[in-house]
Design an enzyme around this catalytic site. Structure first.
Site, PDB file in Angstrom:
ATOM      1  N   ASN A   1      43.015  51.593  29.189  1.00  0.00           N
ATOM      2  CA  ASN A   1      42.239  51.581  30.436  1.00  0.00           C
ATOM      3  C   ASN A   1      42.850  50.555  31.406  1.00  0.00           C
ATOM      4  O   ASN A   1      42.968  49.376  31.072  1.00  0.00           O
ATOM      5  CB  ASN A   1      40.778  51.245  30.112  1.00  0.00           C
ATOM      6  CG  ASN A   1      39.900  51.309  31.342  1.00  0.00           C
ATOM      7  OD1 ASN A   1      40.249  50.755  32.383  1.00  0.00           O
ATOM      8  ND2 ASN A   1      38.773  51.969  31.235  1.00  0.00           N
TER       9      ASN A   1
ATOM     10  N   ARG B   1      41.318  40.966  46.475  1.00  0.00           N
ATOM     11  CA  ARG B   1      41.899  40.550  47.757  1.00  0.00           C
ATOM     12  C   ARG B   1      42.043  41.713  48.734  1.00  0.00           C
ATOM     13  O   ARG B   1      42.681  41.554  49.767  1.00  0.00           O
ATOM     14  CB  ARG B   1      43.280  39.916  47.513  1.00  0.00           C
ATOM     15  CG  ARG B   1      43.212  38.538  46.914  1.00  0.00           C
ATOM     16  CD  ARG B   1      42.588  37.566  47.890  1.00  0.00           C
ATOM     17  NE  ARG B   1      42.372  36.258  47.289  1.00  0.00           N
ATOM     18  CZ  ARG B   1      43.231  35.247  47.382  1.00  0.00           C
ATOM     19  NH1 ARG B   1      44.352  35.391  48.021  1.00  0.00           N
ATOM     20  NH2 ARG B   1      42.953  34.096  46.806  1.00  0.00           N
TER      21      ARG B   1
ATOM     22  N   GLY C   1      40.523  48.572  27.055  1.00  0.00           N
ATOM     23  CA  GLY C   1      40.913  48.055  28.358  1.00  0.00           C
ATOM     24  C   GLY C   1      40.981  46.544  28.418  1.00  0.00           C
ATOM     25  O   GLY C   1      42.056  45.940  28.505  1.00  0.00           O
ATOM     26  N   HIS C   2      39.822  45.901  28.359  1.00  0.00           N
ATOM     27  CA  HIS C   2      39.746  44.468  28.660  1.00  0.00           C
ATOM     28  C   HIS C   2      40.703  43.619  27.821  1.00  0.00           C
ATOM     29  O   HIS C   2      41.457  42.803  28.358  1.00  0.00           O
ATOM     30  CB  HIS C   2      38.299  43.975  28.475  1.00  0.00           C
ATOM     31  CG  HIS C   2      38.144  42.529  28.773  1.00  0.00           C
ATOM     32  ND1 HIS C   2      37.929  42.048  30.044  1.00  0.00           N
ATOM     33  CD2 HIS C   2      38.226  41.440  27.973  1.00  0.00           C
ATOM     34  CE1 HIS C   2      37.873  40.731  30.007  1.00  0.00           C
ATOM     35  NE2 HIS C   2      38.055  40.338  28.769  1.00  0.00           N
TER      36      HIS C   2
ATOM     37  N   ARG D   1      34.766  50.186  43.115  1.00  0.00           N
ATOM     38  CA  ARG D   1      34.993  48.732  43.047  1.00  0.00           C
ATOM     39  C   ARG D   1      36.361  48.367  42.475  1.00  0.00           C
ATOM     40  O   ARG D   1      36.830  47.266  42.645  1.00  0.00           O
ATOM     41  CB  ARG D   1      33.896  48.061  42.216  1.00  0.00           C
ATOM     42  CG  ARG D   1      33.978  48.329  40.741  1.00  0.00           C
ATOM     43  CD  ARG D   1      33.071  47.408  39.972  1.00  0.00           C
ATOM     44  NE  ARG D   1      31.683  47.795  40.094  1.00  0.00           N
ATOM     45  CZ  ARG D   1      30.789  47.586  39.110  1.00  0.00           C
ATOM     46  NH1 ARG D   1      31.145  46.983  38.012  1.00  0.00           N
ATOM     47  NH2 ARG D   1      29.553  47.978  39.254  1.00  0.00           N
TER      48      ARG D   1
ATOM     49  N   THR E   1      30.341  46.255  33.447  1.00  0.00           N
ATOM     50  CA  THR E   1      31.150  47.356  32.931  1.00  0.00           C
ATOM     51  C   THR E   1      30.172  48.365  32.339  1.00  0.00           C
ATOM     52  O   THR E   1      28.968  48.103  32.291  1.00  0.00           O
ATOM     53  CB  THR E   1      32.165  46.862  31.871  1.00  0.00           C
ATOM     54  OG1 THR E   1      32.943  47.969  31.419  1.00  0.00           O
ATOM     55  CG2 THR E   1      31.481  46.223  30.671  1.00  0.00           C
TER      56      THR E   1
ATOM     57  N   GLY F   1      34.689  47.292  23.947  1.00  0.00           N
ATOM     58  CA  GLY F   1      34.601  45.991  23.286  1.00  0.00           C
ATOM     59  C   GLY F   1      35.593  45.790  22.153  1.00  0.00           C
ATOM     60  O   GLY F   1      35.503  44.801  21.424  1.00  0.00           O
TER      61      GLY F   1
HETATM   62  N1  PXP Z   1      35.600  53.693  26.985  1.00  0.00           N
HETATM   63  C1  PXP Z   1      34.729  53.811  28.026  1.00  0.00           C
HETATM   64  C2  PXP Z   1      34.049  55.116  28.228  1.00  0.00           C
HETATM   65  C3  PXP Z   1      34.505  52.728  28.904  1.00  0.00           C
HETATM   66  O1  PXP Z   1      33.664  52.876  29.932  1.00  0.00           O
HETATM   67  C4  PXP Z   1      35.210  51.533  28.685  1.00  0.00           C
HETATM   68  C5  PXP Z   1      34.985  50.371  29.602  1.00  0.00           C
HETATM   69  O2  PXP Z   1      35.486  50.635  30.854  1.00  0.00           O
HETATM   70  C6  PXP Z   1      36.128  51.471  27.629  1.00  0.00           C
HETATM   71  C7  PXP Z   1      36.276  52.553  26.783  1.00  0.00           C
HETATM   72  C8  PXP Z   1      36.980  50.268  27.397  1.00  0.00           C
HETATM   73  O3  PXP Z   1      36.193  49.169  27.086  1.00  0.00           O
HETATM   74  P1  PXP Z   1      36.868  47.736  27.017  1.00  0.00           P
HETATM   75  O4  PXP Z   1      37.316  47.386  28.390  1.00  0.00           O
HETATM   76  O5  PXP Z   1      35.749  46.867  26.524  1.00  0.00           O
HETATM   77  O6  PXP Z   1      38.011  47.826  26.056  1.00  0.00           O
END
Ligand code: PXP
Length: 243
Positions: A7, A18, A213-214, A49, A100, A192
């Site tokens: 992600n 910015r 993602g994070h 966003r 999120t 997560g």
């Molecule tokens: N899957 C979905 C459907 C999500 O909405 C998100 C968060 O944007 C993620 C996976 C990834 O989560 P994380 O950023 O906590 O890894």
């Protein structure tokens, strides 16, 4: 072997901080592919966003692996998805005040409202997935609404306060994967997951994809996107159930 969906929204979040043109999430998508991502995931939120409309056709153009568009069922976003025809659309709940996506979609409650959107997206050529909690009723409702895939919310596991509840969350995911397969659904997972906690979830048989993602983008700040993606991909391979 589950594959890794990366992600890239956080890159767009930094850009939007910015209101400028760097860093570019489209460039991030290329880097993630070079690091071995099997899927690029982005979320076009109603409030734009992070990812904005300009990014969507560019991502479609540069992504040579699977492209997964997360989205709510807002009519303008559904129109964009139908025009873009990403490989997959993942329907998620969306609240303006959330940081999120905070949990799964309530498919049981939304059933009828979802059916029309699911069939439009399927007709446009996308595989349609529901981001839901690992709950049998939500899984059955997803199959009934025409979804082909469910992405199971792994937040219950990731946010568990102690070993006992973490173990309980793993068992719930194992049951949910079985239930979803019996309902004819493909199973993905996400939310997560980090380098530290991904092992026990990656070891569950039956997941085809994890969207992360994070944690990847946090590490990418120090080692770069390619290396961060490569490391996570190696962890998934290392923990994958033996076939
Ligand atoms: N899957 C979905 C459907 C999500 O909405 C998100 C968060 O944007 C993620 C996976 C990834 O989560 P994380 O950023 O906590 O890894």
């Amino acid at each position: 072997m589950p594959t890794l969906g990366v992600n890239i929204d956080h890159v767009a979040t930094v850009r939007q901080a910015r209101q400028t043109d760097e860093p570019d999430p489209v460039w991030a998508a290329v880097e993630a592919q070079l690091g071995g991502a099997a899927c690029i995931t982005f979320h076009l939120r109603e409030d734009r966003r992070h990812i904005v409309d300009r990014d969507v056709p560019l991502l479609k153009e540069v992504v040579n692996v699977r492209l997964n568009m997360e989205m709510a069922i807002a009519p303008d976003v559904v129109d964009i998805a139908c025009r873009t025809r990403p490989h997959q659309c993942c329907i998620v709940p969306e609240k303006r005040e959330e940081v999120t996506t905070e949990g799964g979609l309530d498919v049981v409650r939304l059933g009828d409202r979802l059916q029309g959107v699911v069939s439009r997206l399927r007709d446009a050529g996308s595989v349609v997935s529901a981001f839901i909690e690992p709950d049998p009723a939500q899984i059955d409702a997803s199959a009934a609404a025409g979804f082909q895939t469910v992405e199971l919310w792994t937040g219950g596991y990731a946010h568990a306060a102690d070993d006992e509840s973490r173990q309980g969350a793993v068992l719930k995911l194992i049951e949910a994967v079985r239930h979803a397969h019996a309902a004819g659904l493909t199973v993905h997972g996400g939310h997560g997951l980090t380098y530290r906690n991904v092992g026990p979830v990656a070891a569950i048989a039956g997941f085809e994809e994890f969207n992360i993602g994070h944690s990847i983008m946090a590490r990418a700040m120090f080692v770069g996107i390619r290396s961060a993606v490569r490391e996570m991909d190696q962890l998934l391979r290392q923990h994958a159930p033996k076939e």
